[in-house]
Design a protein around this motif. Structure first.
Motif, PDB file in Angstrom:
ATOM      1  N   GLY A  12       0.816  -1.210   0.000  1.00 51.00           N
ATOM      2  CA  GLY A  12       0.000   0.000   0.000  1.00 51.00           C
ATOM      3  C   GLY A  12       0.843   1.249   0.000  1.00 51.00           C
ATOM      4  N   ALA A  13       1.987   1.200  -0.703  1.00 52.17           N
ATOM      5  CA  ALA A  13       2.950   2.293  -0.641  1.00 52.17           C
ATOM      6  C   ALA A  13       2.464   3.542  -1.360  1.00 52.17           C
ATOM      7  N   GLY A  14       1.679   3.366  -2.409  1.00 54.65           N
ATOM      8  CA  GLY A  14       1.224   4.522  -3.158  1.00 54.65           C
ATOM      9  C   GLY A  14       2.331   5.183  -3.957  1.00 54.65           C
ATOM     10  N   GLY A  15       3.398   4.459  -4.234  1.00 54.79           N
ATOM     11  CA  GLY A  15       4.547   4.982  -4.962  1.00 54.79           C
ATOM     12  C   GLY A  15       5.659   3.961  -4.912  1.00 54.79           C
ATOM     13  N   PRO A  16       6.866   4.309  -5.401  1.00 58.59           N
ATOM     14  CA  PRO A  16       7.978   3.360  -5.380  1.00 58.59           C
ATOM     15  C   PRO A  16       8.243   2.822  -3.970  1.00 58.59           C
ATOM     16  N   LYS A  17       8.333   1.522  -3.874  1.00 58.43           N
ATOM     17  CA  LYS A  17       8.513   0.868  -2.579  1.00 58.43           C
ATOM     18  C   LYS A  17       9.825   1.271  -1.909  1.00 58.43           C
ATOM     19  N   ALA A  18      10.826   1.570  -2.730  1.00 56.24           N
ATOM     20  CA  ALA A  18      12.146   1.902  -2.183  1.00 56.24           C
ATOM     21  C   ALA A  18      12.107   3.067  -1.217  1.00 56.24           C
ATOM     22  N   TRP A  19      11.143   3.978  -1.408  1.00 60.03           N
ATOM     23  CA  TRP A  19      11.130   5.207  -0.622  1.00 60.03           C
ATOM     24  C   TRP A  19      10.145   5.159   0.548  1.00 60.03           C
ATOM     25  N   VAL A  20       9.550   4.021   0.779  1.00 58.88           N
ATOM     26  CA  VAL A  20       8.696   3.878   1.960  1.00 58.88           C
ATOM     27  C   VAL A  20       9.567   4.099   3.205  1.00 58.88           C
ATOM     28  N   PRO A  21       9.170   4.990   4.113  1.00 60.56           N
ATOM     29  CA  PRO A  21      10.015   5.251   5.281  1.00 60.56           C
ATOM     30  C   PRO A  21      10.008   4.106   6.283  1.00 60.56           C
ATOM     31  N   LEU A  22      11.193   3.762   6.746  1.00 60.56           N
ATOM     32  CA  LEU A  22      11.370   2.761   7.799  1.00 60.56           C
ATOM     33  C   LEU A  22      12.378   3.327   8.787  1.00 60.56           C
ATOM     34  N   GLY A  24      12.556   6.275   9.778  1.00 62.41           N
ATOM     35  CA  GLY A  24      12.997   7.577   9.335  1.00 62.41           C
ATOM     36  C   GLY A  24      13.915   7.571   8.132  1.00 62.41           C
ATOM     37  N   ARG A  25      14.145   6.412   7.542  1.00 61.05           N
ATOM     38  CA  ARG A  25      15.029   6.288   6.391  1.00 61.05           C
ATOM     39  C   ARG A  25      14.301   5.565   5.268  1.00 61.05           C
ATOM     40  N   PRO A  26      14.668   5.804   3.997  1.00 61.85           N
ATOM     41  CA  PRO A  26      14.059   5.043   2.907  1.00 61.85           C
ATOM     42  C   PRO A  26      14.313   3.550   3.094  1.00 61.85           C
ATOM     43  N   LEU A  27      13.320   2.760   2.759  1.00 59.82           N
ATOM     44  CA  LEU A  27      13.414   1.314   2.970  1.00 59.82           C
ATOM     45  C   LEU A  27      14.691   0.729   2.377  1.00 59.82           C
ATOM     46  N   PHE A  28      15.044   1.112   1.143  1.00 61.07           N
ATOM     47  CA  PHE A  28      16.211   0.506   0.490  1.00 61.07           C
ATOM     48  C   PHE A  28      17.521   0.873   1.167  1.00 61.07           C
ATOM     49  N   SER A  29      17.549   2.004   1.890  1.00 58.03           N
ATOM     50  CA  SER A  29      18.815   2.498   2.431  1.00 58.03           C
ATOM     51  C   SER A  29      19.379   1.605   3.528  1.00 58.03           C
ATOM     52  N   HIS A  30      18.533   0.876   4.218  1.00 53.60           N
ATOM     53  CA  HIS A  30      19.029   0.026   5.314  1.00 53.60           C
ATOM     54  C   HIS A  30      19.922  -1.082   4.783  1.00 53.60           C
ATOM     55  N   ALA A  31      19.452  -1.786   3.749  1.00 51.49           N
ATOM     56  CA  ALA A  31      20.289  -2.831   3.152  1.00 51.49           C
ATOM     57  C   ALA A  31      21.494  -2.218   2.448  1.00 51.49           C
ATOM     58  N   LEU A  32      21.301  -1.078   1.801  1.00 52.41           N
ATOM     59  CA  LEU A  32      22.400  -0.440   1.078  1.00 52.41           C
ATOM     60  C   LEU A  32      23.549  -0.094   2.017  1.00 52.41           C
ATOM     61  N   GLU A  33      23.236   0.475   3.156  1.00 52.23           N
ATOM     62  CA  GLU A  33      24.284   0.833   4.119  1.00 52.23           C
ATOM     63  C   GLU A  33      25.000  -0.408   4.632  1.00 52.23           C
ATOM     64  N   ALA A  34      24.241  -1.494   4.829  1.00 55.08           N
ATOM     65  CA  ALA A  34      24.857  -2.733   5.311  1.00 55.08           C
ATOM     66  C   ALA A  34      25.844  -3.285   4.287  1.00 55.08           C
ATOM     67  N   PHE A  35      25.483  -3.262   3.012  1.00 54.61           N
ATOM     68  CA  PHE A  35      26.384  -3.772   1.978  1.00 54.61           C
ATOM     69  C   PHE A  35      27.578  -2.838   1.779  1.00 54.61           C
ATOM     70  N   HIS A  36      27.348  -1.544   1.880  1.00 54.85           N
ATOM     71  CA  HIS A  36      28.454  -0.603   1.702  1.00 54.85           C
ATOM     72  C   HIS A  36      29.475  -0.731   2.822  1.00 54.85           C
ATOM     73  N   ALA A  37      29.058  -1.262   3.947  1.00 56.82           N
ATOM     74  CA  ALA A  37      29.984  -1.461   5.071  1.00 56.82           C
ATOM     75  C   ALA A  37      30.861  -2.694   4.888  1.00 56.82           C
ATOM     76  N   MET A  38      30.654  -3.458   3.812  1.00 56.87           N
ATOM     77  CA  MET A  38      31.466  -4.646   3.528  1.00 56.87           C
ATOM     78  C   MET A  38      32.538  -4.250   2.524  1.00 56.87           C
ATOM     79  N   SER A 101      15.838  -5.088  -1.849  1.00 51.71           N
ATOM     80  CA  SER A 101      15.862  -3.900  -1.000  1.00 51.71           C
ATOM     81  C   SER A 101      14.816  -3.981   0.095  1.00 51.71           C
ATOM     82  N   ALA A 102      13.801  -4.832  -0.119  1.00 50.33           N
ATOM     83  CA  ALA A 102      12.741  -4.994   0.875  1.00 50.33           C
ATOM     84  C   ALA A 102      13.177  -5.867   2.047  1.00 50.33           C
ATOM     85  N   ARG A 103      14.430  -6.302   2.048  1.00 52.15           N
ATOM     86  CA  ARG A 103      14.989  -7.044   3.195  1.00 52.15           C
ATOM     87  C   ARG A 103      15.995  -6.125   3.884  1.00 52.15           C
TER      88      ARG A 103
END
Length: 381
Positions: A12-22, A24-38, A101-103
């Motif tokens: 029920g995002a009403g737009g691109p899922k990547a930008w759903v806030p989780l 306080g951050r975009p949903l995709f950013s959590h996994a992205l930061e984790a991978f960038h730390a490797m 990104s949804a994980r």
């Protein structure tokens, strides 16, 4: 690569899922930061909806994610995966990792194992053994059969393909109707290694998944506070920010409000912010006769700047007298304002010491407080 081009209809995002806030951050950013730390990952491609490419590139620049490139996704997941592969341009026997990104929760050890097994076998998939009984639906929503779960695994991400297999993989992927990325390789008879994943790698698909992920990211903590002051004549009795008529008051450098003092220490404890003596001790002339509500407001504001918000508070006052029942609502109101929470989230209780000790002899009053805090949705970055 991080596949983040989904529309999120089920969410029920009403737009691109990547930008759903989780949190306080975009949903995709959590996994992205984790991978960038490797540091062993050479390049990372984020594949987003075409309408989000400029926004995603601006986000990547603002976050200083120097190994990340942004690509435009396609109508189908496999089209988005192909776009990510083109952006990465893998060569030789390097490994391409694909993650949803949804994980938002990423286990680095699982990622490394998947990459290692793909390098050896050609392809690998993180998965967990099926733990629930599986039912096959029949006509009219009736159970058609119970499926034995022995040997069944639930696929997760990341999934991985070695670069030398990428051309065959993409050719099979492009024309296939698949539900995961390595499935076409299975149909070609190529080896795909199952790698034990993690049950913590939640996929955000439904609204309740988003709420659950938010709770996990909130990182709840609890803090305990205690204070005791001597009862003396000639002082006003202040408890929980409220003046209470009584023959004696509490002795102290400030207004000696044991409720606010205990709560202040509880907030400091929950957020690892020090202790009340260090912050507002008797050697500070500025705190002489100061309302202790100010102490509480100060530490709550400082905790907010460090990303914490109070969720609830529980207070127990130990005193032989006076009865606090008539003042409970006013105390809760004053404390809720200082803590930044609703009155319903403030609990105030009172009990006696059964004539035991200095409290039982009406020589002192004491207070215990417990506070829970969680990460704020607007955590500063």
């Amino acid at each position: 690569m991080l596949v983040a081009a989904g529309r999120g209809e089920r969410l029920g995002a009403g737009g691109p899922k990547a930008w759903v806030p989780l949190a306080g951050r975009p949903l995709f950013s959590h996994a992205l930061e984790a991978f960038h730390a490797m540091p062993w990952l050479r390049r990372i491609a984020v594949v987003v909806d075409r309408s989000s490419v400029a926004r995603a590139r601006a986000f990547v620049r603002a976050e200083g994610l120097d190994r990340v490139t942004v690509a435009a996704g396609g109508a189908r997941r496999q089209d988005s995966v192909a776009a990510g592969v083109r952006a990465l341009a893998p060569k030789g026997r390097t490994v391409v990792l694909i993650h949803d990104s949804a994980r938002p929760f990423v286990d680095p050890q699982v990622v490394e194992r998947v990459a290692r097994e793909a390098s050896h076998h050609g392809a690998a998939v993180a998965a967990i053994p099926a733990s629930d009984t599986l039912k096959r639906e029949g006509v009219g929503g009736l159970v058609a059969a119970t499926v034995p779960r022995a040997g069944l695994w639930q696929a997760q991400t990341p999934q991985a393909v070695r670069a030398d297999l990428v051309p065959r993989w993409l050719a099979a992927l492009g024309g296939a109707d698949v539900t995961d990325d390595v499935q076409p390789l299975e149909s070609l008879g190529l080896a795909v290694k199952l790698v034990p994943g993690s049950r913590r790698v939640l996929k955000v698909t439904w609204p309740e998944d988003l709420a659950m992920a938010g709770d996990l990211l909130a990182n709840p903590r609890a803090g305990i506070g205690f204070d005791m002051h001597r009862l003396v004549p000639g002082r006003r009795l202040i408890l929980g920010g409220v003046r209470i008529p009584f023959a004696k008051g509490l002795e102290g450098h400030s207004d000696a409000d044991i409720v606010c003092h205990a709560l202040t220490d509880a907030v400091l404890g929950a957020t690892a912010g020090g202790d009340i003596g260090t912050r507002f001790g008797v050697r500070r002339e500025a705190t002489r006769n100061l309302s202790s509500v100010r102490f509480l407001e100060t530490v709550v504001a400082e905790a907010a700047c460090r990303g914490w918000s109070v969720r609830n508070a529980d207070v127990t006052v130990l005193a032989e007298a006076p009865k606090l029942g008539p003042w409970r609502d006013r105390m809760a109101s004053a404390l809720s304002g200082a803590l930044g929470i609703s009155v319903e989230d403030v609990s105030i209780k009172a009990t006696t010491a059964k004539k035991l000790g200095v409290v039982g002899q009406s020589l002192a009053m004491a207070c215990f407080a417990v506070v829970t805090v969680c990460r704020r949705d607007s955590t500063p970055r």
